[in-house]
Design an enzyme around this catalytic site. Structure first.
Site, short mmCIF file in Angstrom:
data_model
loop_
_atom_site.label_atom_id
_atom_site.label_comp_id
_atom_site.label_asym_id
_atom_site.label_seq_id
_atom_site.Cartn_x
_atom_site.Cartn_y
_atom_site.Cartn_z
N ASP A 1 0.85 -1.21 0.00
CA ASP A 1 0.00 0.00 0.00
C ASP A 1 0.88 1.26 0.00
O ASP A 1 0.82 2.05 0.93
CB ASP A 1 -0.95 0.00 1.23
CG ASP A 1 -0.21 -0.02 2.55
OD1 ASP A 1 0.98 -0.43 2.59
OD2 ASP A 1 -0.80 0.41 3.58
N ASP B 1 6.88 1.16 1.85
CA ASP B 1 6.56 0.20 0.79
C ASP B 1 7.39 0.51 -0.46
O ASP B 1 7.84 -0.39 -1.16
CB ASP B 1 5.07 0.29 0.39
CG ASP B 1 4.12 0.07 1.54
OD1 ASP B 1 3.57 -1.02 1.69
OD2 ASP B 1 3.91 1.03 2.31
N ASN C 1 -2.48 2.71 3.65
CA ASN C 1 -1.94 4.03 3.99
C ASN C 1 -2.77 5.17 3.39
O ASN C 1 -2.89 6.24 3.97
CB ASN C 1 -0.50 4.15 3.49
CG ASN C 1 0.46 3.34 4.33
OD1 ASN C 1 0.29 3.23 5.54
ND2 ASN C 1 1.47 2.77 3.69
N THR D 1 2.93 -6.08 2.88
CA THR D 1 3.39 -4.92 3.63
C THR D 1 2.26 -3.90 3.83
O THR D 1 2.52 -2.73 4.08
CB THR D 1 4.60 -4.25 2.94
OG1 THR D 1 4.20 -3.81 1.63
CG2 THR D 1 5.77 -5.20 2.80
N ASN E 1 1.78 0.68 17.30
CA ASN E 1 1.98 2.08 16.91
C ASN E 1 0.65 2.79 16.65
O ASN E 1 0.56 4.00 16.71
CB ASN E 1 2.96 2.22 15.72
CG ASN E 1 2.47 1.52 14.46
OD1 ASN E 1 1.37 0.96 14.41
ND2 ASN E 1 3.30 1.53 13.42
N GLU F 1 -0.41 -2.67 15.77
CA GLU F 1 0.34 -2.03 14.67
C GLU F 1 -0.66 -1.71 13.55
O GLU F 1 -1.65 -2.43 13.38
CB GLU F 1 1.45 -3.00 14.23
CG GLU F 1 2.32 -2.51 13.08
CD GLU F 1 1.68 -2.73 11.73
OE1 GLU F 1 1.99 -1.96 10.80
OE2 GLU F 1 0.85 -3.65 11.59
N PHE F 2 -0.37 -0.68 12.75
CA PHE F 2 -1.32 -0.17 11.75
C PHE F 2 -1.87 -1.25 10.81
O PHE F 2 -3.09 -1.37 10.64
CB PHE F 2 -0.67 0.96 10.93
CG PHE F 2 -1.54 1.50 9.83
CD1 PHE F 2 -2.59 2.37 10.12
CD2 PHE F 2 -1.32 1.15 8.50
CE1 PHE F 2 -3.40 2.87 9.10
CE2 PHE F 2 -2.12 1.65 7.48
CZ PHE F 2 -3.16 2.51 7.78
N ASN F 3 -1.00 -2.03 10.16
CA ASN F 3 -1.48 -2.99 9.15
C ASN F 3 -2.44 -4.01 9.74
O ASN F 3 -3.39 -4.46 9.08
CB ASN F 3 -0.31 -3.73 8.49
CG ASN F 3 0.50 -2.83 7.58
OD1 ASN F 3 0.01 -1.80 7.12
ND2 ASN F 3 1.75 -3.20 7.34
N HIS G 1 9.94 0.35 7.77
CA HIS G 1 9.41 -0.98 8.12
C HIS G 1 9.45 -2.00 6.98
O HIS G 1 10.01 -3.08 7.10
CB HIS G 1 7.93 -0.85 8.54
CG HIS G 1 7.63 0.19 9.54
ND1 HIS G 1 7.74 -0.02 10.89
CD2 HIS G 1 7.20 1.48 9.39
CE1 HIS G 1 7.38 1.07 11.54
NE2 HIS G 1 7.05 1.99 10.65
N ASP G 2 8.73 -1.65 5.89
CA ASP G 2 8.38 -2.67 4.90
C ASP G 2 9.59 -3.26 4.18
O ASP G 2 9.57 -4.44 3.79
CB ASP G 2 7.41 -2.07 3.87
CG ASP G 2 6.08 -1.69 4.49
OD1 ASP G 2 5.76 -2.22 5.57
OD2 ASP G 2 5.37 -0.85 3.90
C1 BDR Z 1 3.17 -0.10 8.53
O1 BDR Z 1 2.07 0.79 8.37
C2 BDR Z 1 2.27 1.62 7.25
O2 BDR Z 1 2.10 2.95 7.61
C3 BDR Z 1 3.66 1.34 6.72
O3 BDR Z 1 3.68 1.38 5.32
C4 BDR Z 1 3.98 -0.02 7.25
O4 BDR Z 1 3.55 -1.03 6.36
C5 BDR Z 1 3.92 0.25 9.79
O5 BDR Z 1 3.07 0.18 10.89
CA CA Z 2 2.92 -0.53 4.08
#
Ligand code: BDR
Ligand code: CA
Length: 317
Positions: free
Chosen positions: A12, A17, A41, A127, A161, A167-169, A242-243
């Protein structure tokens, strides 16, 4: 050298990414079969176009892009403009793609690719939120035993986060994540415990600046925006990329240490929805199919990324 590792990158883009894409496109240890996109995202339209723009920047529009799920399985769309901006890739000029994405839906592409390949050859790298991967497993369950490995940037065993523990994903589509973590395929979780070690420092940027290329400038523009966002919203000195750690792990597993541990995704807790729960109480069973990434070789990781930008910069000129 052994055959390159064949992967599909479900993503995304997203600043990090984009770096994952560069690494996958440039390193000879990886063969990128296709890019599939998932709303995360930013909205699906924006991040699909971003994936295409990154391919233009890398001179690799030959890699097919398949758009996938626009929204999570159950929950409402949640995007991350504070971290990635209104475009999803703020901080740079995005070149116009010269061709449209493929007609085939991302989920269909994932299934068709896995069913056509020799079992145990294709790795799925995710990712973004896990919506496409979960749908593919439900639509064609035979892919579960055909995939070589599923590598997920998401979750964390100690920290979150988006919430204190999520975590976001994973948070965006926890039901999809639950499906993906619960399937009987080997799964590596490259979570925040690992990716928060992958900071793009000023030294890294200086190395990329020395390459002196449009792609190098593109990377620096992305990282400068990402740094400000992470300083303002997450209290980091430098942005964690991260990715790209997922691809580094596949290129050279000595750069990303792992540990086997059973994992599951929390769906019902009052404060813990989207948490990836790791059971460290005793040594994992021999047939444990989950592992988590624990420790990053920071210098080794960034050497790979800088080299990828150098290689793609030479190809573009
Ligand atoms: C993940 O969330 C997105 O903001 C980033 O691309 C990464 O995949 C980190 O938490
Ligand atoms: Ca991502």
């Amino acid at each position: 050298m052994s055959d390159p590792r064949q992967i599909i990158l479900d993503c995304d883009p997203g600043h990090d990414d984009a770096v994952a894409m560069m690494l996958a496109l440039a390193n000879p240890a990886i063969e990128l079969l296709g890019i599939t996109t998932v709303g995360g995202n930013q909205t699906l339209d924006k991040i699909t176009r971003n994936a295409q723009s990154v391919l233009v920047m890398c001179g690799r529009e030959d890699v097919p892009v398949h758009a996938g799920s626009a929204r999570p399985l159950v929950r409402r769309v949640e995007i991350a403009p504070d971290i990635h901006g209104e475009s999803g890739l703020d901080g740079v000029e995005l070149p116009e793609p010269t061709r449209p994405p493929q007609d085939t839906h991302a989920v269909r592409f994932i299934i068709d690719t896995l069913m056509a390949a020799e079992p145990g050859t294709v790795t799925l790298v995710a990712t973004g939120p896990l919506t496409n991967v979960a749908l593919a497993a439900r639509l064609e369950p035979r892919i579960v035993e055909r995939v070589r490995e599923v590598v997920v940037m998401g979750g964390g065993y100690h920290e979150g986060n988006w919430t204190p523990v999520a975590e976001f994903n994973i948070w965006v589509d926890p039901e999809a994540a639950h499906i993906v973590f619960d399937e009987e395929w080997p799964l590596t979780m490259v979570g925040l415990d690992l990716t928060h070690q992958a900071l793009a420092t000023a030294k890294v940027e200086a190395q990329v600046r020395d390459i002196d290329s449009p792609l190098g400038e593109f990377f620096i523009g992305l990282m400068d925006f990402f740094r400000k966002a992470y300083q303002e919203h997450q209290g980091f000195p430098d942005p964690p990329v991260h990715d790209a750690c997922t691809i580094a792990y596949l290129i050279d597993p000595t750069i990303v240490q792992t540990r086997k541990v059973p994992l599951t995704v929390e769906l019902r807790g009052e404060h813990t929805v989207g948490m990836t729960v790791a059971d460290f109480r005793s040594p994992a069973a021999a047939d444990c199919r989950h592992q988590v990434a624990t420790k990053l070789d920071h210098a080794g990781f960034w050497d790979l990324v800088v080299e990828a930008i150098r290689v793609l910069s030479h190809e573009e000129s």
